[in-house]
Scaffold this motif. Structure first.
Motif, PDB file in Angstrom:
ATOM      1  N   ARG A 222      25.918 -35.013 -15.264  1.00  0.00           N
ATOM      2  CA  ARG A 222      26.904 -34.328 -15.769  1.00  0.00           C
ATOM      3  C   ARG A 222      27.719 -33.532 -14.286  1.00  0.00           C
ATOM      4  O   ARG A 222      28.473 -33.006 -14.769  1.00  0.00           O
ATOM      5  CB  ARG A 222      26.241 -33.556 -16.647  1.00  0.00           C
ATOM      6  N   PHE A 223      26.972 -32.950 -13.064  1.00  0.00           N
ATOM      7  CA  PHE A 223      28.027 -32.361 -12.509  1.00  0.00           C
ATOM      8  C   PHE A 223      28.320 -33.760 -11.617  1.00  0.00           C
ATOM      9  O   PHE A 223      30.196 -32.918 -11.172  1.00  0.00           O
ATOM     10  CB  PHE A 223      26.191 -32.429 -11.075  1.00  0.00           C
ATOM     11  N   ARG A 224      28.737 -34.962 -11.461  1.00  0.00           N
ATOM     12  CA  ARG A 224      29.403 -35.526 -11.997  1.00  0.00           C
ATOM     13  C   ARG A 224      31.251 -35.675 -12.773  1.00  0.00           C
ATOM     14  O   ARG A 224      32.306 -34.932 -12.075  1.00  0.00           O
ATOM     15  CB  ARG A 224      29.278 -37.198 -11.587  1.00  0.00           C
ATOM     16  N   SER A 225      31.376 -35.279 -13.763  1.00  0.00           N
ATOM     17  CA  SER A 225      32.117 -34.709 -14.565  1.00  0.00           C
ATOM     18  C   SER A 225      32.781 -33.578 -14.220  1.00  0.00           C
ATOM     19  O   SER A 225      33.448 -33.165 -15.048  1.00  0.00           O
ATOM     20  CB  SER A 225      31.212 -34.952 -16.130  1.00  0.00           C
ATOM     21  N   LEU A 226      31.265 -32.343 -13.620  1.00  0.00           N
ATOM     22  CA  LEU A 226      32.210 -30.914 -13.714  1.00  0.00           C
ATOM     23  C   LEU A 226      32.895 -31.055 -12.828  1.00  0.00           C
ATOM     24  O   LEU A 226      33.297 -30.336 -11.452  1.00  0.00           O
ATOM     25  CB  LEU A 226      31.058 -30.427 -13.572  1.00  0.00           C
ATOM     26  N   LEU A 227      32.838 -31.924 -11.175  1.00  0.00           N
ATOM     27  CA  LEU A 227      33.308 -31.754 -10.019  1.00  0.00           C
ATOM     28  C   LEU A 227      34.663 -32.600 -10.138  1.00  0.00           C
ATOM     29  O   LEU A 227      35.494 -33.247 -10.545  1.00  0.00           O
ATOM     30  CB  LEU A 227      32.524 -32.478  -8.622  1.00  0.00           C
ATOM     31  N   LYS A 228      35.845 -31.866  -9.285  1.00  0.00           N
ATOM     32  CA  LYS A 228      36.984 -31.996  -9.181  1.00  0.00           C
ATOM     33  C   LYS A 228      36.904 -33.323  -7.880  1.00  0.00           C
ATOM     34  O   LYS A 228      35.965 -33.817  -7.478  1.00  0.00           O
ATOM     35  CB  LYS A 228      37.885 -31.247  -8.158  1.00  0.00           C
ATOM     36  N   PRO A 229      38.388 -34.370  -8.520  1.00  0.00           N
ATOM     37  CA  PRO A 229      38.310 -35.458  -7.568  1.00  0.00           C
ATOM     38  C   PRO A 229      37.834 -35.296  -6.311  1.00  0.00           C
ATOM     39  O   PRO A 229      37.694 -36.105  -5.792  1.00  0.00           O
ATOM     40  CB  PRO A 229      39.724 -36.589  -8.269  1.00  0.00           C
ATOM     41  N   THR A 230      38.015 -34.416  -5.728  1.00  0.00           N
ATOM     42  CA  THR A 230      38.167 -34.187  -4.975  1.00  0.00           C
ATOM     43  C   THR A 230      37.078 -32.608  -4.467  1.00  0.00           C
ATOM     44  O   THR A 230      36.939 -32.407  -3.050  1.00  0.00           O
ATOM     45  CB  THR A 230      39.226 -33.115  -3.788  1.00  0.00           C
ATOM     46  N   GLY A 231      35.961 -32.606  -4.961  1.00  0.00           N
ATOM     47  CA  GLY A 231      35.457 -31.857  -4.606  1.00  0.00           C
ATOM     48  C   GLY A 231      34.085 -32.436  -4.087  1.00  0.00           C
ATOM     49  O   GLY A 231      33.526 -33.415  -3.776  1.00  0.00           O
ATOM     50  N   ARG A 232      32.512 -31.542  -4.033  1.00  0.00           N
ATOM     51  CA  ARG A 232      31.978 -31.915  -3.124  1.00  0.00           C
ATOM     52  C   ARG A 232      30.804 -31.693  -3.993  1.00  0.00           C
ATOM     53  O   ARG A 232      30.455 -29.829  -4.002  1.00  0.00           O
ATOM     54  CB  ARG A 232      31.542 -31.577  -1.812  1.00  0.00           C
ATOM     55  N   MET A 233      29.021 -32.365  -3.680  1.00  0.00           N
ATOM     56  CA  MET A 233      28.215 -31.250  -3.972  1.00  0.00           C
ATOM     57  C   MET A 233      27.014 -31.223  -2.720  1.00  0.00           C
ATOM     58  O   MET A 233      26.816 -32.063  -1.993  1.00  0.00           O
ATOM     59  CB  MET A 233      27.041 -32.096  -4.661  1.00  0.00           C
ATOM     60  N   LEU A 234      27.012 -30.559  -3.009  1.00  0.00           N
ATOM     61  CA  LEU A 234      25.427 -30.154  -1.881  1.00  0.00           C
ATOM     62  C   LEU A 234      24.632 -29.958  -2.387  1.00  0.00           C
ATOM     63  O   LEU A 234      24.286 -28.541  -3.234  1.00  0.00           O
ATOM     64  CB  LEU A 234      25.803 -28.586  -0.983  1.00  0.00           C
ATOM     65  N   LEU A 235      23.823 -30.997  -1.866  1.00  0.00           N
ATOM     66  CA  LEU A 235      21.883 -31.735  -2.369  1.00  0.00           C
ATOM     67  C   LEU A 235      21.334 -31.172  -1.746  1.00  0.00           C
ATOM     68  O   LEU A 235      20.451 -31.874  -0.208  1.00  0.00           O
ATOM     69  CB  LEU A 235      22.580 -32.586  -3.379  1.00  0.00           C
ATOM     70  N   THR A 236      20.049 -30.259  -1.633  1.00  0.00           N
ATOM     71  CA  THR A 236      18.901 -30.649  -0.890  1.00  0.00           C
ATOM     72  C   THR A 236      17.533 -31.365  -2.119  1.00  0.00           C
ATOM     73  O   THR A 236      17.242 -30.868  -3.056  1.00  0.00           O
ATOM     74  CB  THR A 236      18.412 -29.531  -0.544  1.00  0.00           C
ATOM     75  N   ILE A 237      16.714 -31.691  -1.905  1.00  0.00           N
ATOM     76  CA  ILE A 237      15.745 -32.169  -2.855  1.00  0.00           C
ATOM     77  C   ILE A 237      14.541 -33.045  -1.686  1.00  0.00           C
ATOM     78  O   ILE A 237      14.382 -32.815  -0.907  1.00  0.00           O
ATOM     79  CB  ILE A 237      15.917 -33.884  -3.717  1.00  0.00           C
ATOM     80  N   PRO A 238      13.150 -32.871  -2.337  1.00  0.00           N
ATOM     81  CA  PRO A 238      11.773 -33.470  -1.744  1.00  0.00           C
ATOM     82  C   PRO A 238      12.320 -34.738  -1.887  1.00  0.00           C
ATOM     83  O   PRO A 238      12.601 -35.811  -3.012  1.00  0.00           O
ATOM     84  CB  PRO A 238      11.105 -33.340  -3.112  1.00  0.00           C
TER      85      PRO A 238
END
Length: 246
Positions: free
Chosen positions: A152-168
């Motif tokens: 879902r996140f991938r579909s919400l990002l603009k083609p030039t967008g970025r996700m900043l992700l932190t996980i265990p």
């Protein structure tokens, strides 16, 4: 016979309000638990928030703060000049108001949002909870809720967008009801559809402090759980800057 300087212990009953007794008892239990478990998650948010905030440029633009909680990252993005949609399953708990921050109480997997809307998605220690029964009011188990959320996140990002992700990170495990830990098997599934622009890893040593480490060390960490207190669990941290693959 008088003994100069002798110490005598006297137990005197002290009556305190019930709420104060609960606070004192909880504090005692936390101290006792931490003395028995040398490694915990204390300080994890300082690592994660610093990673995310240091990689946010100046706005304008649109930001989705997923799992916004008390809004620490929402207010940081707003101060950088972004318009922020703060999304959380719980009700708003922000101790402030900002004209560039809109709050929405909703389930990411059910809410209607336009495609390719966001320049940045802030996904700070949140996706690992999606679909795990018993956490944040989730009543029904969704085994791959985290993977569906990333799609879902991938579909919400603009083609030039970025996700900043932190996980265990560490050995693959679902530490119910608290979180998933991403290792050699599930981490590639989680990141499917994204390209890693930047990655860094952290793990604790015996002094219970976080140290930067390489991927192999982080993946070798054996996570621990706790029956009642998630902060008494342990794992390594993975921090990622991602962009969507097309």
């Amino acid at each position: 016979m008088h003994l100069r300087g002798a110490m005598i212990r006297i137990n005197v009953p002290l009556h305190v309000p019930e709420w104060a007794y609960r606070v004192l008892r909880k504090t005692r239990d936390v101290i006792r638990e931490r003395s028995q478990n040398s490694i915990d998650l204390s300080g994890d948010r300082e690592i994660e928030w610093s990673f995310v905030i240091s990689r946010l440029p100046d706005g304008p633009g649109e930001v989705l703060d997923f799992g916004a909680s008390f809004g620490n990252l929402s207010i940081a993005a707003a101060q950088r000049g972004f318009h922020v949609l703060a999304l959380d399953l719980d009700t708003e708990r922000f101790p402030w108001k900002h004209p560039n921050v809109d709050f929405m109480q909703a389930d990411l997997l059910k809410v209607d949002l336009p495609a390719e809307r966001f320049d940045f998605i802030l996904n700070c220690s949140s996706v690992e909870h999606v679909g795990l029964q018993g956490r944040y009011g989730v009543a029904a188990e969704e085994t791959d809720g985290d993977l569906e959320a990333m799609r879902r996140f991938r579909s919400l990002l603009k083609p030039t967008g970025r996700m900043l992700l932190t996980i265990p990170c560490g050995r693959d495990e679902a530490v119910a009801p608290w979180h998933r830990v991403y290792g050699e098997q599930r981490l590639p599934k989680l990141l499917q559809g994204f390209e890693i622009v930047e990655e860094e890893y952290w793990a604790k040593r015996t002094d219970n402090r976080w140290y930067g480490c390489d991927r192999a060390v982080a993946m070798s960490v054996v996570p621990t759980g706790h029956p009642t207190n998630p902060t008494m669990c342990s794992y390594a941290l993975g921090c990622f800057a991602l962009r969507p693959k097309f």
